[in-house]
Design a protein around this motif. Structure first.
Motif, PDB file in Angstrom:
ATOM      1  N   THR A  44       3.561  -2.849   8.442  1.00  0.00           N
ATOM      2  CA  THR A  44       3.478  -1.665   9.265  1.00  0.00           C
ATOM      3  C   THR A  44       3.738  -0.691   7.997  1.00  0.00           C
ATOM      4  O   THR A  44       3.902  -0.977   6.728  1.00  0.00           O
ATOM      5  CB  THR A  44       4.555  -1.554   9.872  1.00  0.00           C
ATOM      6  OG1 THR A  44       5.908  -1.986   9.065  1.00  0.00           O
ATOM      7  CG2 THR A  44       4.921  -2.699  11.079  1.00  0.00           C
ATOM      8  N   TRP A  45       3.463   0.716   8.461  1.00  0.00           N
ATOM      9  CA  TRP A  45       3.509   1.638   7.604  1.00  0.00           C
ATOM     10  C   TRP A  45       4.885   2.376   7.731  1.00  0.00           C
ATOM     11  O   TRP A  45       5.281   2.895   8.848  1.00  0.00           O
ATOM     12  CB  TRP A  45       2.517   2.919   7.874  1.00  0.00           C
ATOM     13  CG  TRP A  45       0.904   2.392   6.995  1.00  0.00           C
ATOM     14  CD1 TRP A  45       0.116   1.876   7.894  1.00  0.00           C
ATOM     15  CD2 TRP A  45       0.753   2.347   5.811  1.00  0.00           C
ATOM     16  NE1 TRP A  45      -0.833   1.758   7.115  1.00  0.00           N
ATOM     17  CE2 TRP A  45      -0.627   1.980   5.788  1.00  0.00           C
ATOM     18  CE3 TRP A  45       1.228   3.070   4.776  1.00  0.00           C
ATOM     19  CZ2 TRP A  45      -1.300   2.072   4.570  1.00  0.00           C
ATOM     20  CZ3 TRP A  45       0.417   2.832   3.551  1.00  0.00           C
ATOM     21  CH2 TRP A  45      -0.980   2.356   3.493  1.00  0.00           C
ATOM     22  N   GLU A  46       5.943   2.427   6.672  1.00  0.00           N
ATOM     23  CA  GLU A  46       7.229   2.874   6.839  1.00  0.00           C
ATOM     24  C   GLU A  46       7.345   4.250   5.802  1.00  0.00           C
ATOM     25  O   GLU A  46       6.851   4.138   4.775  1.00  0.00           O
ATOM     26  CB  GLU A  46       8.084   1.794   6.473  1.00  0.00           C
ATOM     27  CG  GLU A  46       8.013   0.696   7.321  1.00  0.00           C
ATOM     28  CD  GLU A  46       8.471   0.989   8.698  1.00  0.00           C
ATOM     29  OE1 GLU A  46       9.252   1.673   8.864  1.00  0.00           O
ATOM     30  OE2 GLU A  46       7.607   0.043   9.688  1.00  0.00           O
ATOM     31  N   PRO A  47       8.007   5.378   6.211  1.00  0.00           N
ATOM     32  CA  PRO A  47       8.440   6.227   5.350  1.00  0.00           C
ATOM     33  C   PRO A  47       9.349   5.675   4.311  1.00  0.00           C
ATOM     34  O   PRO A  47      10.334   4.726   4.602  1.00  0.00           O
ATOM     35  CB  PRO A  47       8.956   7.219   6.345  1.00  0.00           C
ATOM     36  CG  PRO A  47       9.322   6.697   7.526  1.00  0.00           C
ATOM     37  CD  PRO A  47       8.536   5.461   7.748  1.00  0.00           C
ATOM     38  N   SER A  48       9.355   6.211   3.273  1.00  0.00           N
ATOM     39  CA  SER A  48      10.336   5.877   2.007  1.00  0.00           C
ATOM     40  C   SER A  48      11.717   5.758   2.382  1.00  0.00           C
ATOM     41  O   SER A  48      12.431   5.138   2.104  1.00  0.00           O
ATOM     42  CB  SER A  48       9.918   6.805   0.958  1.00  0.00           C
ATOM     43  OG  SER A  48      10.145   8.060   0.991  1.00  0.00           O
ATOM     44  N   GLY A  87       0.797  -1.053   0.206  1.00  0.00           N
ATOM     45  CA  GLY A  87       0.071   0.008   0.029  1.00  0.00           C
ATOM     46  C   GLY A  87       0.926   1.103  -0.193  1.00  0.00           C
ATOM     47  O   GLY A  87       2.009   1.114   0.161  1.00  0.00           O
ATOM     48  N   ARG A  88       0.228   2.294  -0.235  1.00  0.00           N
ATOM     49  CA  ARG A  88       0.904   3.651  -0.315  1.00  0.00           C
ATOM     50  C   ARG A  88      -0.218   4.692   0.409  1.00  0.00           C
ATOM     51  O   ARG A  88      -1.360   4.980  -0.073  1.00  0.00           O
ATOM     52  CB  ARG A  88       1.307   4.003  -1.683  1.00  0.00           C
ATOM     53  CG  ARG A  88       1.843   5.204  -2.064  1.00  0.00           C
ATOM     54  CD  ARG A  88       2.028   5.233  -3.541  1.00  0.00           C
ATOM     55  NE  ARG A  88       2.943   6.487  -3.849  1.00  0.00           N
ATOM     56  CZ  ARG A  88       2.345   7.651  -4.390  1.00  0.00           C
ATOM     57  NH1 ARG A  88       1.051   7.784  -4.630  1.00  0.00           N
ATOM     58  NH2 ARG A  88       3.206   8.538  -4.678  1.00  0.00           N
ATOM     59  N   ARG A  89       0.467   5.763   1.069  1.00  0.00           N
ATOM     60  CA  ARG A  89      -0.325   6.765   1.526  1.00  0.00           C
ATOM     61  C   ARG A  89       0.650   8.143   1.759  1.00  0.00           C
ATOM     62  O   ARG A  89       2.054   7.911   1.697  1.00  0.00           O
ATOM     63  CB  ARG A  89      -0.981   6.436   2.735  1.00  0.00           C
ATOM     64  CG  ARG A  89      -0.097   6.380   3.971  1.00  0.00           C
ATOM     65  CD  ARG A  89      -0.753   5.954   5.247  1.00  0.00           C
ATOM     66  NE  ARG A  89       0.063   5.907   6.640  1.00  0.00           N
ATOM     67  CZ  ARG A  89      -0.450   5.610   7.687  1.00  0.00           C
ATOM     68  NH1 ARG A  89      -1.365   5.034   7.884  1.00  0.00           N
ATOM     69  NH2 ARG A  89       0.610   5.386   8.703  1.00  0.00           N
ATOM     70  N   SER A 149       1.595  10.767   4.426  1.00  0.00           N
ATOM     71  CA  SER A 149       1.429  11.156   5.856  1.00  0.00           C
ATOM     72  C   SER A 149       1.257  12.688   6.150  1.00  0.00           C
ATOM     73  O   SER A 149       0.913  13.382   5.370  1.00  0.00           O
ATOM     74  CB  SER A 149       2.925  10.780   6.877  1.00  0.00           C
ATOM     75  OG  SER A 149       3.738  12.034   6.389  1.00  0.00           O
ATOM     76  N   LYS A 150       0.710  12.900   7.173  1.00  0.00           N
ATOM     77  CA  LYS A 150       0.331  14.160   7.567  1.00  0.00           C
ATOM     78  C   LYS A 150       1.481  15.356   7.387  1.00  0.00           C
ATOM     79  O   LYS A 150       1.192  16.434   7.385  1.00  0.00           O
ATOM     80  CB  LYS A 150       0.044  14.200   9.268  1.00  0.00           C
ATOM     81  CG  LYS A 150      -1.436  13.494   9.694  1.00  0.00           C
ATOM     82  CD  LYS A 150      -1.485  13.678  11.173  1.00  0.00           C
ATOM     83  CE  LYS A 150      -2.705  12.789  11.473  1.00  0.00           C
ATOM     84  NZ  LYS A 150      -2.808  12.803  12.896  1.00  0.00           N
ATOM     85  N   ASN A 151       2.786  14.921   7.303  1.00  0.00           N
ATOM     86  CA  ASN A 151       3.947  15.845   7.098  1.00  0.00           C
ATOM     87  C   ASN A 151       4.281  15.613   5.534  1.00  0.00           C
ATOM     88  O   ASN A 151       5.349  15.937   5.347  1.00  0.00           O
ATOM     89  CB  ASN A 151       5.098  15.559   7.948  1.00  0.00           C
ATOM     90  CG  ASN A 151       5.616  13.934   8.033  1.00  0.00           C
ATOM     91  OD1 ASN A 151       5.165  13.665   7.277  1.00  0.00           O
ATOM     92  ND2 ASN A 151       6.746  14.006   8.667  1.00  0.00           N
ATOM     93  N   ALA A 152       3.358  15.228   4.723  1.00  0.00           N
ATOM     94  CA  ALA A 152       3.482  15.041   3.331  1.00  0.00           C
ATOM     95  C   ALA A 152       4.475  14.150   2.788  1.00  0.00           C
ATOM     96  O   ALA A 152       5.171  14.355   1.823  1.00  0.00           O
ATOM     97  CB  ALA A 152       3.591  16.457   2.804  1.00  0.00           C
ATOM     98  N   GLU A 153       5.003  13.335   3.779  1.00  0.00           N
ATOM     99  CA  GLU A 153       5.759  12.186   3.373  1.00  0.00           C
ATOM    100  C   GLU A 153       5.065  10.949   2.789  1.00  0.00           C
ATOM    101  O   GLU A 153       4.203  10.625   3.375  1.00  0.00           O
ATOM    102  CB  GLU A 153       6.915  11.803   4.395  1.00  0.00           C
ATOM    103  CG  GLU A 153       8.039  10.818   4.084  1.00  0.00           C
ATOM    104  CD  GLU A 153       8.916  10.542   5.020  1.00  0.00           C
ATOM    105  OE1 GLU A 153       9.765   9.986   4.957  1.00  0.00           O
ATOM    106  OE2 GLU A 153       8.751  11.005   6.409  1.00  0.00           O
ATOM    107  N   THR A 154       5.573  10.518   1.763  1.00  0.00           N
ATOM    108  CA  THR A 154       5.161   8.979   1.217  1.00  0.00           C
ATOM    109  C   THR A 154       5.521   8.031   2.146  1.00  0.00           C
ATOM    110  O   THR A 154       6.631   7.863   2.510  1.00  0.00           O
ATOM    111  CB  THR A 154       5.697   8.874  -0.044  1.00  0.00           C
ATOM    112  OG1 THR A 154       5.148   9.691  -1.049  1.00  0.00           O
ATOM    113  CG2 THR A 154       4.828   7.558  -0.827  1.00  0.00           C
ATOM    114  N   GLU A 155       4.507   7.275   2.589  1.00  0.00           N
ATOM    115  CA  GLU A 155       4.953   6.052   3.281  1.00  0.00           C
ATOM    116  C   GLU A 155       4.200   4.913   2.456  1.00  0.00           C
ATOM    117  O   GLU A 155       3.298   4.929   1.805  1.00  0.00           O
ATOM    118  CB  GLU A 155       4.021   5.897   4.920  1.00  0.00           C
ATOM    119  CG  GLU A 155       4.372   7.206   5.626  1.00  0.00           C
ATOM    120  CD  GLU A 155       3.761   7.301   6.855  1.00  0.00           C
ATOM    121  OE1 GLU A 155       4.379   7.985   7.724  1.00  0.00           O
ATOM    122  OE2 GLU A 155       2.539   6.904   6.873  1.00  0.00           O
TER     123      GLU A 155
END
Length: 71
Positions: A34-38, A10-12, A14-20
Motif C-alpha cells: 500500500t501507499w502510505e503517507p509519511s 517505493g516513493r512518490r 501525492s496530489k497534495n504534495a505529501e511524500t508517500e
C-alpha cells in the motif's frame, strides 16, 4: 491488529504534495503493498531512512540523461 512494515519499496509525491511510501507488509504478498503517507510511518522511521539513503544513492549513480555524448 498490528501491522508490521517489512520494507519500504517505493516513493512518490501525492496530489497534495505529501511524500508517500510504498509499504511491503510482514506476512502479506506484494499484491497487498500500500501507499502510505509519511505521517503514518512514525514507528518505522529506520526503514524510511534506509529507503531514502538507498534512493539517494541510486539517483546519484544513475546516468545523466540530459548530457549528449554523441559528439
Amino acid at each position: 491488529m498490528c501491522y508490521i512494515v517489512r520494507q519500504i519499496t517505493g516513493r512518490r509525491v501525492s496530489k497534495n504534495a505529501e511524500t508517500e511510501y510504498q509499504v511491503a507488509w510482514e506476512g502479506y504478498g506484494s499484491d497487498e503493498n500500500t501507499w502510505e503517507p509519511s505521517s503514518h510511518l512514525t514507528r518505522c522511521r529506520d526503514k524510511v531512512k534506509e529507503f531514502e539513503s538507498l534512493y539517494r544513492q541510486s539517483l546519484m549513480s544513475a546516468p545523466d540523461e540530459t548530457s549528449d555524448d554523441s559528439d
